[in-house]
Design a protein around this motif. Structure first.
Motif, PDB file in Angstrom:
ATOM      1  N   THR A 139       0.817  -1.222   0.000  1.00 59.11           N
ATOM      2  CA  THR A 139       0.000   0.000   0.000  1.00 59.11           C
ATOM      3  C   THR A 139       0.850   1.270   0.000  1.00 59.11           C
ATOM      4  N   GLY A 140       2.153   1.113  -0.238  1.00 57.17           N
ATOM      5  CA  GLY A 140       3.007   2.267  -0.437  1.00 57.17           C
ATOM      6  C   GLY A 140       3.421   2.995   0.820  1.00 57.17           C
ATOM      7  N   GLN A 141       3.450   2.310   1.954  1.00 56.45           N
ATOM      8  CA  GLN A 141       3.769   2.983   3.212  1.00 56.45           C
ATOM      9  C   GLN A 141       5.257   3.008   3.532  1.00 56.45           C
ATOM     10  N   GLY A 142       6.064   2.364   2.720  1.00 53.07           N
ATOM     11  CA  GLY A 142       7.496   2.395   2.959  1.00 53.07           C
ATOM     12  C   GLY A 142       8.211   1.258   2.257  1.00 53.07           C
ATOM     13  N   LEU A 143       9.501   1.123   2.569  1.00 50.69           N
ATOM     14  CA  LEU A 143      10.335   0.053   2.028  1.00 50.69           C
ATOM     15  C   LEU A 143      10.354  -1.103   3.019  1.00 50.69           C
ATOM     16  N   VAL A 144      10.370  -2.322   2.510  1.00 49.19           N
ATOM     17  CA  VAL A 144      10.377  -3.500   3.364  1.00 49.19           C
ATOM     18  C   VAL A 144      11.532  -4.402   2.962  1.00 49.19           C
ATOM     19  N   LEU A 145      12.139  -5.046   3.960  1.00 45.41           N
ATOM     20  CA  LEU A 145      13.079  -6.122   3.691  1.00 45.41           C
ATOM     21  C   LEU A 145      12.257  -7.408   3.626  1.00 45.41           C
ATOM     22  N   ALA A 146      11.999  -7.872   2.422  1.00 45.09           N
ATOM     23  CA  ALA A 146      11.111  -9.012   2.236  1.00 45.09           C
ATOM     24  C   ALA A 146      11.904 -10.253   1.853  1.00 45.09           C
ATOM     25  N   ARG A 147      11.307 -11.416   2.135  1.00 50.43           N
ATOM     26  CA  ARG A 147      11.873 -12.695   1.718  1.00 50.43           C
ATOM     27  C   ARG A 147      11.288 -13.034   0.344  1.00 50.43           C
ATOM     28  N   PRO A 148      12.093 -13.063  -0.693  1.00 51.37           N
ATOM     29  CA  PRO A 148      11.570 -13.246  -2.055  1.00 51.37           C
ATOM     30  C   PRO A 148      10.624 -14.436  -2.227  1.00 51.37           C
ATOM     31  N   PRO A 149      10.880 -15.612  -1.651  1.00 55.49           N
ATOM     32  CA  PRO A 149       9.933 -16.713  -1.878  1.00 55.49           C
ATOM     33  C   PRO A 149       8.529 -16.413  -1.380  1.00 55.49           C
ATOM     34  N   LEU A 150       8.424 -15.664  -0.287  1.00 54.48           N
ATOM     35  CA  LEU A 150       7.113 -15.412   0.303  1.00 54.48           C
ATOM     36  C   LEU A 150       6.331 -14.327  -0.427  1.00 54.48           C
ATOM     37  N   VAL A 151       6.998 -13.570  -1.274  1.00 56.52           N
ATOM     38  CA  VAL A 151       6.300 -12.515  -2.036  1.00 56.52           C
ATOM     39  C   VAL A 151       6.443 -12.753  -3.532  1.00 56.52           C
ATOM     40  N   ALA A 152       6.710 -13.997  -3.921  1.00 57.14           N
ATOM     41  CA  ALA A 152       6.940 -14.309  -5.332  1.00 57.14           C
ATOM     42  C   ALA A 152       5.750 -13.922  -6.204  1.00 57.14           C
ATOM     43  N   ASP A 153       4.536 -14.138  -5.699  1.00 55.08           N
ATOM     44  CA  ASP A 153       3.349 -13.794  -6.486  1.00 55.08           C
ATOM     45  C   ASP A 153       3.263 -12.288  -6.720  1.00 55.08           C
TER      46      ASP A 153
END
Length: 327
Positions: A246-260
């Motif tokens: 929703t554009g609230q900031g930058l996140v350190l994400a785990r690529p497999p969990l946000v692959a979609d």
């Protein structure tokens, strides 16, 4: 008679009278309890008396127009109100699954909500006669004895059992919504992240999760003493990703969990050269007693196929040194 009573009170109590006890304790009324159970009031009274004989203490104070729990009754009620619903749930699950093919999966909550559940509809379309039960928990279960068929966990290769199958690796990388980037400052080098809100995990300082934190990323990029525009701290990985979407900031994400989300362009990876890799990976493990069941094998094969697609999205190939066959 004394010997008989002593022997009665040292053996485990019979469970049959606990329903009557719970009903009377809840209503504090023998008549209402009897109506609920479709019994006579005298039948309920006899069950309570028999239970008190077994326990060896009165459970109720019987007044002319009221019933009151004794201290012993209150203690027993605390245990009964926890035990009976669990028994009912177990029986309901047994009845529902009797004669049906089913697969029980245990995994941690973020993996279940962010990777597994969004994909389940595809499996259920292909195998409509297989019931799936997901137990989302961080507790590591012994697959030799636990009532589950498969487990998905992440761990270093040295801690996984023989026969586990590697799904994909673990890493974190800077991600954001593309429309946030259109409205914000340019992001060309690590220091540019400081111009944005950084979405952080509330567990960032827990020893086993510290590597996922912005503080570690900033330190790795020689920015340890710097502070961002602001912090947004959330408890769960799913919340953090939603905030980024929703554009609230930058996140350190785990690529497999946000692959979609990556595949759909809802998130984009920034500064890929700063991706932090972990010695941990995601693993699929089968319970030994379940491995031969066709429905379990079908689900395992489906998970492995989904993992291949995820690796393609995140740009990760197979690592033959870390992959073990399930067969």
């Amino acid at each position: 008679m004394l010997h008989s009573q002593t022997h009665l009170r040292t053996r485990p109590i019979q469970a049959g009278h606990l329903r009557a006890f719970e009903a009377v304790a809840r209503h504090l009324n023998f008549r209402l309890a009897a109506e609920e159970m479709a019994l006579t009031q005298s039948a309920v009274s006899r069950q309570i008396q028999a239970l008190e004989d077994e326990v060896g203490a009165p459970l109720f104070l019987r007044h002319t127009r009221a019933v009151e729990l004794t201290a012993a009754g209150a203690l027993l009620l605390q245990a009964v109100t926890q035990a009976l619903p669990r028994i009912d749930t177990a029986v309901r699950q047994i009845r529902q699954s009797a004669g049906r093919r089913h697969v029980t999966v245990t995994t941690f909550a973020s993996f279940a909500s962010m990777w597994l559940i969004p994909r389940l509809e595809a499996f259920q379309r292909e195998f409509p006669d297989i019931d799936i039960r997901i137990e989302a928990s961080d507790t590591m279960l012994d697959l030799e004895v636990a009532d589950v068929d498969l487990a998905v966990r992440y761990a270093p290769v040295a801690r996984v059992p023989t026969g586990a199958r590697r799904l994909f690796g673990e890493s974190v990388t800077v991600m954001a919504s593309p429309w946030l980037l259109k409205a914000g400052p340019a992001l060309r080098r690590p220091a540019d992240v400081l111009q944005y809100t950084l979405i952080e995990s509330g567990d960032a300082y827990a020893p086993h999760l510290a590597w996922l934190s912005w503080h570690r990323w900033l330190e790795a990029n020689d920015l340890a003493k710097q502070q961002p525009k602001r912090w947004l701290t959330l408890n769960y990985a799913y919340q953090m990703v939603q905030a980024a979407l929703t554009g609230q900031g930058l996140v350190l994400a785990r690529p497999p969990l946000v692959a979609d989300a990556l595949a759909r362009g809802e998130l984009v990876e920034l500064l890929p050269q700063t991706r932090l890799h972990s010695p941990l990976a995601y693993w699929l493990m089968l319970a030994p007693r379940s491995a031969a069941r066709p429905e379990v094998k079908a689900f395992a094969d489906w998970v492995l196929a989904q993992a291949v697609a995820t690796r393609q999205v995140i740009g990760e190939g197979d690592d033959p040194d870390l992959v073990n066959d399930l067969d």
